[in-house]
Scaffold this active site. Sequence first.
Site: not given
Length: 444
Positions: A11, A121, A154, A255-256, A266, A269
């Site tokens: 990042v 995050t 982000e 996302f399917i 990411c 966690k």
Amino acid sequence: MNLTVIGAGYVGLVTGACFAELGNHVTCVDVNQNKIANLKQGILPIYEPGLEPLVTSNMNEGRLHFVTSLDELTVSPDVIFIAVGTPSDKDGSADMQYVLEAARNIGAHINNYCVVVDKSTVPVGVADQVRKIIQDELNKRSLSIHFDVVSNPEFLREGAAIDDFMRPDRIIIGLSSEDAKAIMLALYTPILRHPEKLFFMNIKDAEMTKYVANAMLATKISFMNEMAVLCDRMGVDVDNVRIGIGSDSRIGNSFIYPGCGYGGSCFPKDVKALIKMAENHGVEPLVLHAVEARNHHQKKVLPEKIIELFGNDLSNKKIAVWGLSFKPGTDDMREASSLVLLESLLDRNAQVHAYDPVAMPVARAMFPQDWLQSGQLQLAEHQYDALQDADALVLVTEWKPFCYPDLTAMKKLMRRHLILDGRNQYDPKQLKAAEFEYYGIGRS
Ligand SMILES: NC(=O)c1ccc[n+]([C@@H]2O[C@H](COP(=O)([O-])OP(=O)(O)OC[C@H]3O[C@@H](n4cnc5c(N)ncnc54)[C@H](O)[C@@H]3O)[C@@H](O)[C@H]2O)c1
């Protein structure tokens, strides 16, 4: 503007290079001396498409610098970004030690008004802690300096990070000061083709938005993975089901896609940290627990299929693995599904020959040395080298060079013509016509 970015990882480096490209003067600070020494020579610690030329050209133009300490700053920054890691702590909560240390350093160094922007995050309420720590440090120095803390989570995706930065879907900014608002607006104006994509809100809302976004995406993946397992048991092709439901505009196609589990730095966690936040506030995170549990199971689908096919003792079996990174376009192997697969295969004495287009150096550094020294795990020079005498090929990461493999060459190389497709990349009919045994996720 003069910008400082604390943390030169995925990042921080992308943020620094992209803001430098927009004409700002950026200094990236990282405590990892090796990383900074390499960056000064134009050697990047990560693979990210397009990042290397962006870093080197901005260094050459004198707009991008790398240092190991805030002591080395030559000008007072207008904005300081915190972009350090927030890994899982032992209990699953987000470990804030790096963020809070960065805050202490900021308080120990600033001499003029600046905006401190949290890009890492962080759980809800951390911006308040950051503000308090900076203030405490200023008090120790008997300085009365005004500063603002802003939350600007982000959303870049590794593998498409530069494009995501320069053409963001949305920019979330949590703040409580008009001065900071004017600075953040000025900072992002060059990439704001659509002003409606900039969302100002309060700080806690912004902090929470990041976690909920990642948890929602992880939920979609885990839900579809569970449906794939069910489809498999019932003789239903999940790919047709995916196409059928994706055409519903309320559901959409993103996302399917079923697969062998999500990984990366990411989703795993952040789902864990959100579970902890819910528990700390007396909310039982039923959905989040299920998302995590399904993902845990999903990473075992491929090894379990191999055991079903070959038995528990894999001593005389050679398994080829294509793809080690947690997704295509990156060399990041944190929480990658490949790790669960390899561990399971090696535990059962299989010979494993693995190949990844870019993650091989990371794999070599990350794998336990006994895996490599024993010769049980070999890292192949080329994707087809991994197939020599293999009893099966397992596709774990859907890198482009794996999409249309040379089936004729593969048949000559492989001992058994068996493909386990962990990302449903291949057409089962085509493979079966070429006399390959095929197993996909929910479509065997
Ligand atoms: N990687 C992603 O795709 C992504 C996307 C969105 C958000 N995030 C979030 O951004 C944050 C950073 O993630 P990352 O993947 O870039 O992490 P990373 O591990 O790649 O990089 C973090 C860097 O911070 C440095 N660091 C730690 N403490 C420091 C200190 N006190 N001063 C200076 N440098 C310090 C480390 O040496 C390391 O180089 C995390 O909170 C992560 O959840 C990551």
